[in-house]
Design a protein around this motif. Structure first.
Motif, PDB file in Angstrom:
ATOM      1  N   MET A  44     -11.552  -1.980   5.795  1.00 48.20           N
ATOM      2  CA  MET A  44     -11.437  -3.398   5.561  1.00 48.20           C
ATOM      3  C   MET A  44     -12.153  -3.776   4.267  1.00 48.20           C
ATOM      4  O   MET A  44     -13.195  -3.236   3.944  1.00 48.20           O
ATOM      5  CB  MET A  44     -12.132  -4.049   6.744  1.00 48.20           C
ATOM      6  CG  MET A  44     -12.381  -5.459   6.600  1.00 48.20           C
ATOM      7  SD  MET A  44     -10.941  -6.286   7.149  1.00 48.20           S
ATOM      8  CE  MET A  44     -11.610  -7.909   7.012  1.00 48.20           C
TER       9      MET A  44
ATOM     10  N   MET B  38      -6.402 -11.529  18.589  1.00 47.75           N
ATOM     11  CA  MET B  38      -7.379 -11.978  19.574  1.00 47.75           C
ATOM     12  C   MET B  38      -6.855 -13.232  20.289  1.00 47.75           C
ATOM     13  O   MET B  38      -6.967 -13.352  21.514  1.00 47.75           O
ATOM     14  CB  MET B  38      -8.695 -12.256  18.839  1.00 47.75           C
ATOM     15  CG  MET B  38      -9.880 -12.496  19.704  1.00 47.75           C
ATOM     16  SD  MET B  38     -10.009 -14.198  20.209  1.00 47.75           S
ATOM     17  CE  MET B  38     -10.388 -14.999  18.667  1.00 47.75           C
TER      18      MET B  38
ATOM     19  N   GLY C 105     -13.734 -12.124  22.915  1.00 49.49           N
ATOM     20  CA  GLY C 105     -12.758 -11.640  21.933  1.00 49.49           C
ATOM     21  C   GLY C 105     -13.194 -11.982  20.526  1.00 49.49           C
ATOM     22  O   GLY C 105     -13.171 -11.136  19.627  1.00 49.49           O
ATOM     23  N   THR C 106     -13.645 -13.218  20.339  1.00 51.22           N
ATOM     24  CA  THR C 106     -14.100 -13.634  19.012  1.00 51.22           C
ATOM     25  C   THR C 106     -15.294 -12.779  18.575  1.00 51.22           C
ATOM     26  O   THR C 106     -15.356 -12.325  17.428  1.00 51.22           O
ATOM     27  CB  THR C 106     -14.525 -15.118  19.040  1.00 51.22           C
ATOM     28  OG1 THR C 106     -13.528 -15.837  19.769  1.00 51.22           O
ATOM     29  CG2 THR C 106     -14.636 -15.678  17.654  1.00 51.22           C
TER      30      THR C 106
ATOM     31  N   VAL D 245     -14.068  -9.319  17.535  1.00 53.86           N
ATOM     32  CA  VAL D 245     -13.404  -9.349  16.226  1.00 53.86           C
ATOM     33  C   VAL D 245     -14.452  -9.470  15.125  1.00 53.86           C
ATOM     34  O   VAL D 245     -14.406  -8.773  14.110  1.00 53.86           O
ATOM     35  CB  VAL D 245     -12.403 -10.514  16.155  1.00 53.86           C
ATOM     36  CG1 VAL D 245     -11.936 -10.735  14.725  1.00 53.86           C
ATOM     37  CG2 VAL D 245     -11.218 -10.241  17.054  1.00 53.86           C
ATOM     38  N   TRP D 246     -15.441 -10.324  15.352  1.00 53.17           N
ATOM     39  CA  TRP D 246     -16.499 -10.529  14.368  1.00 53.17           C
ATOM     40  C   TRP D 246     -17.250  -9.240  14.094  1.00 53.17           C
ATOM     41  O   TRP D 246     -17.475  -8.846  12.970  1.00 53.17           O
ATOM     42  CB  TRP D 246     -17.451 -11.611  14.897  1.00 53.17           C
ATOM     43  CG  TRP D 246     -18.418 -12.072  13.867  1.00 53.17           C
ATOM     44  CD1 TRP D 246     -19.753 -11.860  13.846  1.00 53.17           C
ATOM     45  CD2 TRP D 246     -18.115 -12.823  12.685  1.00 53.17           C
ATOM     46  NE1 TRP D 246     -20.307 -12.428  12.735  1.00 53.17           N
ATOM     47  CE2 TRP D 246     -19.327 -13.029  12.005  1.00 53.17           C
ATOM     48  CE3 TRP D 246     -16.933 -13.335  12.150  1.00 53.17           C
ATOM     49  CZ2 TRP D 246     -19.400 -13.727  10.803  1.00 53.17           C
ATOM     50  CZ3 TRP D 246     -16.998 -14.029  10.953  1.00 53.17           C
ATOM     51  CH2 TRP D 246     -18.215 -14.220  10.302  1.00 53.17           C
TER      52      TRP D 246
ATOM     53  N   LEU E  23     -15.143  -6.761  12.152  1.00 53.23           N
ATOM     54  CA  LEU E  23     -15.068  -7.132  10.735  1.00 53.23           C
ATOM     55  C   LEU E  23     -16.349  -6.750  10.005  1.00 53.23           C
ATOM     56  O   LEU E  23     -16.326  -6.190   8.914  1.00 53.23           O
ATOM     57  CB  LEU E  23     -14.821  -8.636  10.609  1.00 53.23           C
ATOM     58  CG  LEU E  23     -13.411  -9.125  10.947  1.00 53.23           C
ATOM     59  CD1 LEU E  23     -13.331 -10.627  10.804  1.00 53.23           C
ATOM     60  CD2 LEU E  23     -12.384  -8.458  10.043  1.00 53.23           C
ATOM     61  N   ARG E  24     -17.489  -7.025  10.650  1.00 52.94           N
ATOM     62  CA  ARG E  24     -18.764  -6.705  10.027  1.00 52.94           C
ATOM     63  C   ARG E  24     -18.942  -5.212   9.878  1.00 52.94           C
ATOM     64  O   ARG E  24     -19.423  -4.725   8.867  1.00 52.94           O
ATOM     65  CB  ARG E  24     -19.915  -7.293  10.824  1.00 52.94           C
ATOM     66  CG  ARG E  24     -20.128  -8.742  10.483  1.00 52.94           C
ATOM     67  CD  ARG E  24     -21.260  -9.318  11.247  1.00 52.94           C
ATOM     68  NE  ARG E  24     -22.421  -8.425  11.272  1.00 52.94           N
ATOM     69  CZ  ARG E  24     -23.637  -8.816  11.582  1.00 52.94           C
ATOM     70  NH1 ARG E  24     -23.843 -10.079  11.906  1.00 52.94           N
ATOM     71  NH2 ARG E  24     -24.639  -7.987  11.614  1.00 52.94           N
TER      72      ARG E  24
ATOM     73  N   TRP F  39     -16.600  -2.995   9.574  1.00 55.31           N
ATOM     74  CA  TRP F  39     -15.729  -2.541   8.501  1.00 55.31           C
ATOM     75  C   TRP F  39     -16.384  -2.771   7.152  1.00 55.31           C
ATOM     76  O   TRP F  39     -16.374  -1.930   6.287  1.00 55.31           O
ATOM     77  CB  TRP F  39     -14.396  -3.307   8.549  1.00 55.31           C
ATOM     78  CG  TRP F  39     -13.423  -2.708   9.512  1.00 55.31           C
ATOM     79  CD1 TRP F  39     -13.548  -1.539  10.186  1.00 55.31           C
ATOM     80  CD2 TRP F  39     -12.166  -3.263   9.898  1.00 55.31           C
ATOM     81  NE1 TRP F  39     -12.455  -1.331  10.971  1.00 55.31           N
ATOM     82  CE2 TRP F  39     -11.594  -2.362  10.812  1.00 55.31           C
ATOM     83  CE3 TRP F  39     -11.476  -4.423   9.556  1.00 55.31           C
ATOM     84  CZ2 TRP F  39     -10.353  -2.594  11.394  1.00 55.31           C
ATOM     85  CZ3 TRP F  39     -10.238  -4.649  10.135  1.00 55.31           C
ATOM     86  CH2 TRP F  39      -9.683  -3.747  11.049  1.00 55.31           C
ATOM     87  N   ARG F  40     -16.971  -3.966   7.017  1.00 56.04           N
ATOM     88  CA  ARG F  40     -17.538  -4.298   5.731  1.00 56.04           C
ATOM     89  C   ARG F  40     -18.752  -3.413   5.425  1.00 56.04           C
ATOM     90  O   ARG F  40     -18.915  -2.934   4.316  1.00 56.04           O
ATOM     91  CB  ARG F  40     -17.937  -5.759   5.670  1.00 56.04           C
ATOM     92  CG  ARG F  40     -17.920  -6.255   4.241  1.00 56.04           C
ATOM     93  CD  ARG F  40     -18.094  -7.726   4.183  1.00 56.04           C
ATOM     94  NE  ARG F  40     -19.432  -8.098   4.592  1.00 56.04           N
ATOM     95  CZ  ARG F  40     -20.102  -9.113   4.069  1.00 56.04           C
ATOM     96  NH1 ARG F  40     -19.530  -9.834   3.132  1.00 56.04           N
ATOM     97  NH2 ARG F  40     -21.300  -9.423   4.481  1.00 56.04           N
TER      98      ARG F  40
ATOM     99  N   ARG G 133     -19.309  -0.426   6.446  1.00 52.28           N
ATOM    100  CA  ARG G 133     -18.892   0.921   6.081  1.00 52.28           C
ATOM    101  C   ARG G 133     -18.344   0.953   4.650  1.00 52.28           C
ATOM    102  O   ARG G 133     -18.534   1.890   3.913  1.00 52.28           O
ATOM    103  CB  ARG G 133     -17.839   1.425   7.064  1.00 52.28           C
ATOM    104  CG  ARG G 133     -18.423   2.431   8.053  1.00 52.28           C
ATOM    105  CD  ARG G 133     -17.365   2.972   8.949  1.00 52.28           C
ATOM    106  NE  ARG G 133     -16.774   1.904   9.763  1.00 52.28           N
ATOM    107  CZ  ARG G 133     -15.683   2.064  10.486  1.00 52.28           C
ATOM    108  NH1 ARG G 133     -15.058   3.213  10.493  1.00 52.28           N
ATOM    109  NH2 ARG G 133     -15.218   1.081  11.208  1.00 52.28           N
ATOM    110  N   ARG G 134     -17.645  -0.143   4.291  1.00 57.19           N
ATOM    111  CA  ARG G 134     -17.094  -0.200   2.938  1.00 57.19           C
ATOM    112  C   ARG G 134     -18.232  -0.181   1.911  1.00 57.19           C
ATOM    113  O   ARG G 134     -18.179   0.537   0.923  1.00 57.19           O
ATOM    114  CB  ARG G 134     -16.276  -1.468   2.768  1.00 57.19           C
ATOM    115  CG  ARG G 134     -15.721  -1.637   1.360  1.00 57.19           C
ATOM    116  CD  ARG G 134     -14.833  -2.850   1.278  1.00 57.19           C
ATOM    117  NE  ARG G 134     -15.568  -4.076   1.497  1.00 57.19           N
ATOM    118  CZ  ARG G 134     -16.175  -4.770   0.534  1.00 57.19           C
ATOM    119  NH1 ARG G 134     -16.116  -4.338  -0.707  1.00 57.19           N
ATOM    120  NH2 ARG G 134     -16.811  -5.881   0.804  1.00 57.19           N
TER     121      ARG G 134
END
Lengths: 690, 163
Positions: free
Chosen positions: A362, A377, B118-119, B122-123, B126-127, B129-130, B132-133
Motif C-alpha cells: 500500500m 468493510m 471492521g473500521t 481496516v485502519w 492500512l497502517r 501497510w504504510r 512496511r512501505r
C-alpha cells in the motif's frame, strides 16, 4: 410412463455428476488426462439428461398428469398453460430440479469454453462444480423428488405417495390439483424466480475456479479472476434483475404499497448480492495491484455460502419458524452441506494462506486501494447487519424461547447510515488514483460535482421543504450523480480536444473503448436511480385510509378519489372478483379511472389484493380496496398511497442492466470462437504437465 | 479561493445534515380515524401470521385487532399503552421494531460492534501497510530523484483519461 423416463434420466444425471466430480478430482491429482477428459464428457452429458427430466416435468404440468404428487400440488385445471409451465419452479420439488438443471447448464458451458491459460485449473473446477451439482440432483432424487406418484393401498383411507409402486397398490389419479399459491399466479412468475435462480447458480463458477486455484496452488496468480470475471458479472446481473423484478412483483401483488419489506426471503437474496458486489469490486485490486488475495477468496466463499444459505432458508422456511427445519426433509441435509462447503473452503484457504502474499504494498492512505478496503468493510457490515437481523428471531427462540420480530424499522435504522456512507464512497472513490492521491488534487477534482450537487439538491430541498429528514439522502444522491456525469464529461472533453471529435462521437468512442469502466459508471447511475426509489419510499410516501359511500371522495395530497361503483363477478382461474371503480382527480382535474380489486381464490380460501395504480415518473397513486359493505356493496374502504419517485427504481434497473451488458461486452474477437465441443488432446496433456 | 469555496460548501452540507437530524414528527387528533389506527398498527406485527405487519394484514383476525386498536384509541389510550397491551397479550413478537433491552438488545448491539470492529481492522491494515512501505523505503539503495506527487498524479490521470 413418461414420468418414469424422467426419473430414469434424473438417476443417470446423478450418476454422471457424481462420476464427473470423482473422476476429475482423481484424474487431476494423478495427472491422468484420460480421466479428466472422461469427466468432462460426463459433465456434458449430465445437462441434456437433466433437460429431459425438466422437459418431462413441464409436459406433465401442462398435460395435467394428476397422478404425480408435484403436479397435483402446484397445477390445477383452472390455471392457464402459461402458469402451468411456470409451476415448474412454483413448489419445492420442481424448483430443486430446476436449480440443478441450471447449475449443470452453467458448468457445461464452462467446460465447453477453451480455457487455454487456466487448463490446469479445469480438473478441479469440474470436481467442485459438479460436486455441488451432484448434491442438488441428489436432493431432487432422494429427498424431494418431483416424479413421486399417488398410490392407493387396498383398504387404506388415505393415499400413499411413493416413487415405486408399493405391493398391491393401485395407481390413483386425482380429478384436479391444488394449483399454485394465488400470490404466484402472476405474470411476474416468468421473470423473478428464473432470473434469481440463474443468478444464484451462476456464482458456482467463480467459486469453483477459486477453489481450483487454491487446490492447484495457483491462487496467487490472478488467472482464476480473469477467467471468471464475465461469469461473475453475468451471475451478478441476473441476481440484480431478480431482486428488482421481485420488488416489482411485490409492489404489484402484495398490496402494502411498497416494494421492499425486509422479509427474510428478500434478505436471503440481498446478502449474496451484497458480498457478490463487494467481490466484483475487490477483484479489481488484485488484477491491478496484486493485493487482497486472501480477502477476495474470503469474499467469494462467503458469497457462495450465502447463496446456499439463501436457498436453504427460502426452501425450508426455517426462519419463519424453527420447527419448519425438522418438518422439511431437506433441512438437515442442506444444513450439513452448507457447513461442509463453508468450513471446507475456509480450511482450504488457511492451508494455502502463505502462498497468497501481496505483490505490492500500500502506498498512501488516500488511494483507490484504501477506498476499496473501506467499501469492502461497509458491504460486509451491511451484510452482517442483514444476516443478524434475519437469523436473530431464530436464535432468540432457540436460546430464550421468546419469539421476536425483527421488522423493517430495525433494518432501516441499522443499514441506512451504512448505505449512505457506501453511496458517498461510490461518488468519491472513482476520483482516487491507484497507489496514492494528493488531498489537494482530490479537492480540486471533486469541487465541481460537489458544488453542482449543492445546487441540485438545494432546488430539490426547496421543492420538498416539508420533508427535512430527506435532505441529506438527496444531497448524497445528487453528489454521486454529479460525480459520475463529471467523469463522463472529463473523458468526452479529453477526446474532443485530443482527437477533435464532436461530443456525441467522443462519447460513443469513449464508452466503446473503455466499456468496462464506463459500463461500471452506468451501473452506478442505475443504482442511484434505485436509491431515489428508496428515498421516495422512505421519506415522501403518503397514505390515507377511509370508508366512503358511492359518490363520496377521499383526499390525499393534491389528489381526490371518487368512489363510483363496486361489482362482484366470477373471474378466471377459480377466483371470485370484487372490483371497484374509482375516479382519480388531481387539483380537481380528471386524471384516470382506477379499478382496484380483491380476488378471492376459492380453493385456497386466500384473498389477493390487486391495486389500481396511476403511474408517472414523479409519483404513483396506488389504490387498494381493503373493505366493503357486504350488503348492497354501497360503501367501500380504500387505502391510498402516493409513492413519489418509485418509478425511478424500475428505470434504474434498466440502466443497471444496460451498464452491466456494456461492461460484459467482449472487446474484440468473436466470443463464440472460444467455445469448442471437443478439446484437443494435446491441450489437456500439456495442461497436466506429463 | 478553492479552499474558501470548499469550506463554505462543507458548512452548507453540514447544516443540511443538522436539519435532517433535528427533524421530529408531530401529529395527533381527537377522533380515531383509520389513519390513526394504521399509524399504530404499522408498529405491530400480526401475532399469528408469518411476517406480516398488522396494518396490511388481510385476515379477519387482523381486522378485529385493528378494530380493537380503534376502540382503545376512542377510549383515550395512548400509543404506548396500546403497544404495551399487545406485548403483554401476545408476546414480544408483535413489535415490528425489536426492543432495546434484555437479550433482544443484542440484535441492535452486534451490528454496531461489527461495523466499529471492521473500521478498526481496516485502519490497522492500512497502517500496517504504510509501516512496511516505510521500512522498505529505508532499506532501498539510493532512490531515484523524486518527482513531485502532483505531477505524478496528473500524469496518471491523463493516462487514465486516454485509456
Amino acid at each position: 410412463m413418461l414420468a418414469e423416463l424422467g426419473l430414469i434420466t434424473l438417476i443417470l444425471a446423478f450418476a454422471a455428476a457424481v462420476y464427473a466430480a470423482a473422476a476429475s478430482a482423481y484424474g487431476g491429482q494423478q495427472k491422468r488426462h484420460d480421466l479428466v477428459a472422461s469427466a468432462r464428457n460426463a459433465t456434458l452429458i449430465a445437462f441434456p439428461l437433466l433437460t429431459v427430466s425438466v422437459v418431462i416435468l413441464v409436459y406433465s404440468l401442462v398435460a395435467m398428469d394428476f397422478s404425480l404428487v408435484y403436479v397435483a400440488d402446484v397445477a390445477s385445471r383452472a390455471m392457464s398453460t402459461f402458469l402451468r409451465v411456470t409451476a415448474l419452479w412454483g413448489g419445492q420439488a420442481g424448483s430443486v430440479l430446476f436449480w440443478g438443471w441450471l447449475m449443470s447448464g452453467f458448468v457445461a458451458l464452462v467446460v465447453l469454453r477453451i480455457h487455454e491459460e487456466e487448463r490446469e485449473l479445469m480438473p478441479y473446477v469440474i470436481a467442485v462444480a459438479m460436486g455441488t451439482t451432484a448434491f442438488f440432483i441428489g436432493l431432487s432424487l432422494f429427498v424431494t423428488n418431483p416424479f413421486e406418484r399417488f398410490w392407493h393401498l387396498p383398504g387404506a383411507t388415505e393415499l400413499t405417495t411413493s416413487l415405486w409402486q408399493p405391493a398391491g397398490a393401485m395407481r390413483y389419479v386425482l380429478d384436479d390439483g391444488q394449483g399454485l399459491n394465488p400470490l404466484l399466479r402472476h405474470f411476474g412468475m416468468i421473470g423473478h424466480p428464473p432470473t434469481t435462480y440463474i443468478g444464484f447458480t451462476g456464482f458456482v463458477i467463480p467459486y469453483a475456479f477459486a477453489m481450483a486455484a487454491l487446490i492447484t496452488g495457483k491462487a496467487s496468480e490472478d488467472g482464476w479472476i480473469r477467467a471468471t470475471r464475465r461469469w461473475t458479472l453475468v451471475a451478478w446481473l441476473f441476481l440484480s434483475i431478480g431482486l428488482i423484478l421481485g420488488g416489482r412483483w411485490a409492489y404489484d401483488v402484495l398490496g402494502w404499497g411498497g416494494f421492499w419489506g425486509w422479509d427474510p426471503v428478500e434478505n436471503a437474496m440481498l446478502m449474496p448480492w451484497l458480498t457478490g458486489t463487494a467481490f466484483l469490486h475487490s477483484v479489481m485490486i488484485q488484477e491491478k495491484r496484486g493485493m487482497l488475495k486472501v480477502w477476495n477468496m474470503v469474499l467469494i466463499i462467503l458469497t457462495y455460502a450465502l447463496v446456499l444459505f439463501g436457498t436453504f432458508i427460502t426452501r425450508t422456511g426455517v426462519i419463519s419458524s424453527v420447527h419448519a427445519f425438522a418438518q422439511s426433509a431437506m433441512g438437515p441435509a442442506f444444513f450439513a452441506f452448507i457447513g461442509i462447503t463453508f468450513l471446507g473452503s475456509l480450511g482450504l484457504l488457511f492451508q494455502h494462506l502463505k502462498s497468497l502474499k501481496a505483490d505490492h504494498e500500500m502506498q498512501g492512505f488516500l488511494s483507490r486501494e484504501s477506498a476499496f478496503l473501506f467499501q469492502n468493510m461497509l458491504f460486509l457490515s451491511i451484510t452482517f447487519a442483514v444476516f443478524w437481523g434475519t437469523v436473530f428471531p431464530m436464535i432468540s427462540e432457540l436460546l430464550t424461547g421468546e419469539k421476536i420480530t425483527v421488522g423493517p424499522p430495525f433494518f432501516q435504522k441499522v443499514t441506512g447510515p451504512l448505505f449512505a456512507a457506501l453511496v458517498l464512497l461510490m461518488g468519491i472513490a472513482p476520483f482516487f488514483s491507484w497507489r496514492r492521491q494528493s488531498p489537494r488534487r482530490l479537492g480540486r477534482e471533486i469541487l465541481w460535482p460537489f458544488l453542482l450537487s449543492l445546487v441540485g439538491s438545494g432546488l430539490w430541498v426547496y421543492a420538498r421543504r416539508e420533508h427535512p429528514a430527506s435532505f441529506f439522502a438527496l444531497w448524497v444522491v445528487s453528489f454521486v450523480v454529479a460525480a459520475i456525469l463529471y467523469e463522463f464529461w472529463k473523458g468526452v472533453r479529453a477526446r474532443m480536444r485530443g482527437q477533435h471529435e464532436n461530443p456525441l462521437l467522443a462519447l460513443v468512442r469513449l464508452v466503446g473503448r473503455n466499456s468496462r469502466r464506463y459500463g461500471g459508471y452506468l451501473v452506478h447511475l442505475g443504482v442511484m436511480m434505485i436509491a431515489l426509489g428508496f428515498i421516495g419510499d422512505a421519506y415522501f410516501q403518503q397514505e390515507t385510509q377511509g370508508t366512503v359511500a358511492v359518490g363520496e371522495q377521499l383526499t390525499i395530497g393534491d389528489y381526490t378519489l371518487r368512489y363510483d361503483d363496486l361489482r362482484q363477478y366470477a373471474g378466471s382461474d377459480g377466483r371470485e372478483v370484487l372490483e371497484a371503480t374509482a375516479t382519480l382527480f388531481k387539483d380537481g382535474e380528471f386524471v384516470e379511472v382506477l379499478r382496484p380489486r380483491r380476488d378471492f381464490f376459492l380453493v385456497q380460501r386466500q384473498p389477493v389484493t390487486i391495486p389500481g395504480v396511476h403511474s408517472r415518473m414523479a409519483e404513483d397513486v396506488y389504490v387498494l380496496l381493503v373493505g366493503w359493505e357486504e350488503i348492497g356493496l354501497t360503501a367501500a374502504t380504500f387505502k391510498i398511497y402516493v409513492n413519489p419517485l418509485i418509478n425511478w427504481a424500475w428505470l434504474g434497473g434498466f440502466v443497471l442492466t444496460f451498464g452491466t451488458l456494456l461492461a460484459l461486452w467482449p472487446s474484440g474477437g468473436a466470443a463464440w470462437a472460444s467455445y469448442a465441443f471437443k478439446p484437443r488432446e494435446s491441450r489437456l496433456a500439456v495442461g497436466l504437465g506429463d | 479561493m478553492v479552499r474558501k469555496v470548499l469550506i463554505t460548501a462543507i458548512i452548507v452540507a453540514a447544516s443540511l445534515i443538522a436539519v435532517s437530524v433535528g427533524y421530529a414528527q408531530g401529529g395527533g387528533g381527537d377522533f380515531p380515524t383509520d389513519n390513526d389506527v394504521n399509524e399504530i398498527a404499522k408498529k405491530l406485527y400480526c401475532p399469528v401470521c408469518p411476517n406480516t405487519p398488522l396494518d396490511v394484514c388481510e385476515t379477519q383476525a387482523c381486522q378485529d385487532w385493528r378494530a380493537q386498536i380503534k376502540d382503545q384509541l376512542a377510549a383515550g389510550w395512548t400509543e404506548e399503552q396500546i403497544l404495551d397491551y399487545f406485548v403483554t397479550q401476545y408476546g414480544e413478537r408483535v413489535l415490528a421494531e425489536p426492543e432495546r433491552k434484555g437479550f433482544t438488545s443484542l440484535v441492535w448491539l452486534l451490528p454496531v460492534v461489527a461495523a466499529l470492529l471492521g473500521t478498526a481492522v481496516v485502519w490497522r491494515v492500512l497502517r500496517g501497510w504504510r509501516a512496511r512501505r516505510l521500512e522498505i523505503e529505508e532499506e532501498a539503495p539510493a532512490p531515484p530523484p523524486p518527482i513531485p506527487s502532483e505531477v505524478v498524479s496528473q500524469i496518471e490521470d491523463e493516462l487514465r483519461d486516454l485509456r
